[in-house]
Design a protein around this motif. Structure first.
Motif, short mmCIF file in Angstrom:
data_model
loop_
_atom_site.label_atom_id
_atom_site.label_comp_id
_atom_site.label_asym_id
_atom_site.label_seq_id
_atom_site.Cartn_x
_atom_site.Cartn_y
_atom_site.Cartn_z
N UNK A 272 61.73 15.46 42.79
CA UNK A 272 61.23 16.59 43.23
C UNK A 272 62.12 16.90 44.55
N UNK A 273 62.79 16.24 45.13
CA UNK A 273 63.52 16.27 46.60
C UNK A 273 62.61 16.61 47.58
N UNK A 274 62.04 17.53 47.73
CA UNK A 274 60.86 17.77 48.62
C UNK A 274 59.89 18.58 48.01
N UNK A 275 58.47 18.66 48.37
CA UNK A 275 57.76 19.54 47.81
C UNK A 275 56.46 19.93 49.02
N UNK A 276 55.64 20.76 48.77
CA UNK A 276 54.34 21.17 49.41
C UNK A 276 54.61 21.22 51.06
N UNK A 277 55.61 21.90 51.59
CA UNK A 277 55.99 21.72 52.85
C UNK A 277 54.77 22.32 53.79
N UNK A 278 54.18 23.46 53.61
CA UNK A 278 53.01 23.80 54.33
C UNK A 278 51.79 23.08 54.29
N UNK A 279 51.62 22.70 52.95
CA UNK A 279 50.58 21.76 52.98
C UNK A 279 50.62 20.44 53.55
N UNK A 280 51.78 20.03 53.84
CA UNK A 280 52.03 18.51 54.60
C UNK A 280 51.48 18.77 55.94
N UNK A 281 51.81 19.88 56.53
CA UNK A 281 51.09 20.15 57.95
C UNK A 281 49.79 20.03 57.91
N UNK A 282 48.95 20.55 57.05
CA UNK A 282 47.43 20.60 56.66
C UNK A 282 47.01 19.34 56.33
N UNK A 283 47.79 18.43 55.48
CA UNK A 283 47.23 17.05 55.33
C UNK A 283 47.25 16.15 56.54
N UNK A 284 48.20 16.32 57.21
CA UNK A 284 48.29 15.81 58.62
C UNK A 284 47.14 15.92 59.46
N UNK A 285 46.47 17.16 59.33
CA UNK A 285 45.35 17.53 60.14
C UNK A 285 44.15 16.70 59.51
N UNK A 286 44.15 16.89 58.32
CA UNK A 286 43.11 16.27 57.48
C UNK A 286 42.73 14.81 57.48
N UNK A 287 44.12 13.96 57.60
CA UNK A 287 44.00 12.58 57.83
C UNK A 287 43.15 12.24 59.39
N UNK A 288 43.41 13.22 60.09
CA UNK A 288 42.76 12.85 61.49
C UNK A 288 41.32 13.45 61.45
N UNK A 289 40.61 13.89 60.49
CA UNK A 289 39.42 14.09 60.66
C UNK A 289 38.48 13.08 60.96
N UNK A 290 37.40 13.36 61.82
CA UNK A 290 36.48 12.42 62.08
C UNK A 290 35.83 11.24 61.01
N UNK A 291 35.48 10.21 61.27
CA UNK A 291 34.85 9.30 60.06
C UNK A 291 33.72 9.88 59.54
N UNK A 292 32.86 10.74 60.12
CA UNK A 292 31.80 11.44 59.72
C UNK A 292 32.32 12.19 58.07
N UNK A 293 33.49 12.65 58.42
CA UNK A 293 34.11 13.48 57.20
C UNK A 293 33.98 12.39 55.79
N UNK A 294 34.66 11.46 55.99
CA UNK A 294 34.73 10.28 55.11
C UNK A 294 33.38 9.78 54.51
N UNK A 295 32.65 9.48 55.43
CA UNK A 295 31.35 8.90 55.25
C UNK A 295 30.54 9.98 54.32
N UNK A 296 30.52 11.12 54.92
CA UNK A 296 29.72 12.36 54.17
C UNK A 296 30.26 12.51 52.79
#
Length: 395
Positions: A272-296
């Motif tokens: 693909x070379x590259x993909x999902x440019x704007x979504x990459x920024x959103x996933x960066x924020x998602x990975x830093x969600x609090x532990x409560x998100x993953x527990x829920x």
């Protein structure tokens, strides 16, 4: 234009001749045609966190990622992936040299196998396996060596002796998936330690697909890269789709040594070379969600697993309750059936539900013939209705 000579070689590359339209496409089309509840394909029927969706919208509006992002992935996401691995598993990765962003985990697996496997190399995969594994091994010219997980006592189990016996002088790597799709097996710490010892002893690479790492209901997820001697020989793959319920964004990643990441990137850049440019920024924020998100998330999916498992049991199936993933495997023989393909193709008309035959995930089709997979990553009301419809099978 003259007609093509039928005596010429087939159009399709011979390495792909055994792979037709995926079972997911077939069963999803069947769901649309019949109006059945689609429990075949593993995608949620609701979106993930609103703040993460808004983060993608914000990136689009701010012009972040609308043009080609950096080949390895945007720095914000690579840093978030490295932080996630450190925080969760005490695995330290340099975001500049040891992290690669891909178009989902499927591309990561493809790039890893295309980069690391040469014609004739043997690749051990745990059977049943996600169907793209077989295709990627085939495209790389590798030889697929399945080691079968076998059902026993309500779950699927790995025979470590069988795994060890499968290794030969031609074995290049072991392809792992834990939590395991489609069986829901979560390999234990002891099993992973034994696999790690084997890999070190025989100097094997390990490619591990950990996309369901946050969907473990019983037991724990332990990355094999944490075991002695494994950090330098393991390509760890994961993605955002399953964890954050945005499967259409196709944002995945690889973490490994600089040498292995560079090797995988050599193949990835021509996919693909590259993909999902704007979504990459959103996933960066998602990975830093609090532990409560993953527990829920785990709590919600555990309840859905139990709801559908109970409904399937009431309908007359033997149920192999999964320790992780989106899926529950069932045995149709108590219903007087033995052919999973025929059963799944008839099921929408019989009771308005779509499932997937597990045999498609096997080299040894007879081993998977009587088993059928259902997805429970759906709304509770949908699963309740599916369970009600399935109960008609019992009569």
């Amino acid at each position: 234009m003259t007609a093509r000579d039928p005596g010429r070689r087939p159009l399709l590359n011979r390495r792909l001749t055994e792979f037709g339209t995926t079972i997911f496409a077939e069963m999803s089309a069947l769901a649309v045609r019949t109006g059945a509840i689609n429990l075949g394909q593993g995608f949620p029927d609701t979106d993930g966190p609103e703040e993460i969706r808004e983060a993608a919208v914000r990136a689009l509006r701010d012009g972040r990622g609308n043009q080609y992002p950096p080949g390895p992935g945007v720095p914000e996401l690579r840093a978030a992936i490295a932080d996630h691995q450190q925080r969760r598993y005490d695995l330290a990765f340099d975001p500049d040299t040891e992290v690669l962003v891909t178009a989902g985990a499927t591309e990561a697996v493809a790039a890893a196998l295309l980069a690391l496997v040469e014609p004739g190399d043997e690749v051990i995969a745990l059977e049943p396996y996600y169907d793209s594994y077989a295709a990627c091994i085939g495209m790389a010219g590798g030889v697929r060596v399945p080691v079968t997980l076998r059902p026993r006592d309500g779950a699927y189990h790995l025979d470590l002796d069988e795994l060890r016996d499968a290794v030969t002088d031609n074995t290049r790597l072991i392809l792992l998936n834990t939590p395991h799709n489609p069986t829901g097996t979560v390999l234990t710490r002891a099993e992973l330690a034994a696999i790690a010892e084997l890999a070190v002893e025989r100097d094997l690479l390990v490619v591990t697909d950990d996309v369901y790492e946050h969907l473990v209901f019983d037991g724990e997820h332990v990355p094999i890269a944490t075991f002695p001697g494994m950090r330098e020989r393991t390509v760890t793959i994961s993605s955002a789709g399953k964890t954050f319920s945005f499967t259409g964004w196709k944002v995945g990643w690889v973490t490994s040594t600089p040498e292995l990441v560079t090797t995988v990137r050599a193949a990835k850049q021509f996919l693909t070379y590259v993909s999902a440019g704007p979504f990459q920024y959103a996933v960066a924020e998602a990975l830093r969600l609090p532990d409560s998100y993953f527990d829920d998330l785990r709590t919600d999916l555990r309840a859905k697993r139990d709801l559908l498992s109970a409904g399937l049991t009431a309908a007359g199936f033997d149920v192999y309750r999964p320790a992780g993933t989106y899926f529950v495997t069932t045995d149709i023989r108590p219903l007087g059936e033995s052919d999973g393909f025929a059963f799944c193709r008839a099921l929408p008309d019989r009771c308005g539900v779509v499932a997937v035959p597990n045999a498609v995930f096997y080299d040894h089709r007879d081993q998977g013939a009587p088993f059928v997979r259902f997805a429970f990553c759906k709304r509770t009301d949908v699963l309740t209705e599916a369970a009600t419809r399935l109960k008609t099978l019992a009569s």
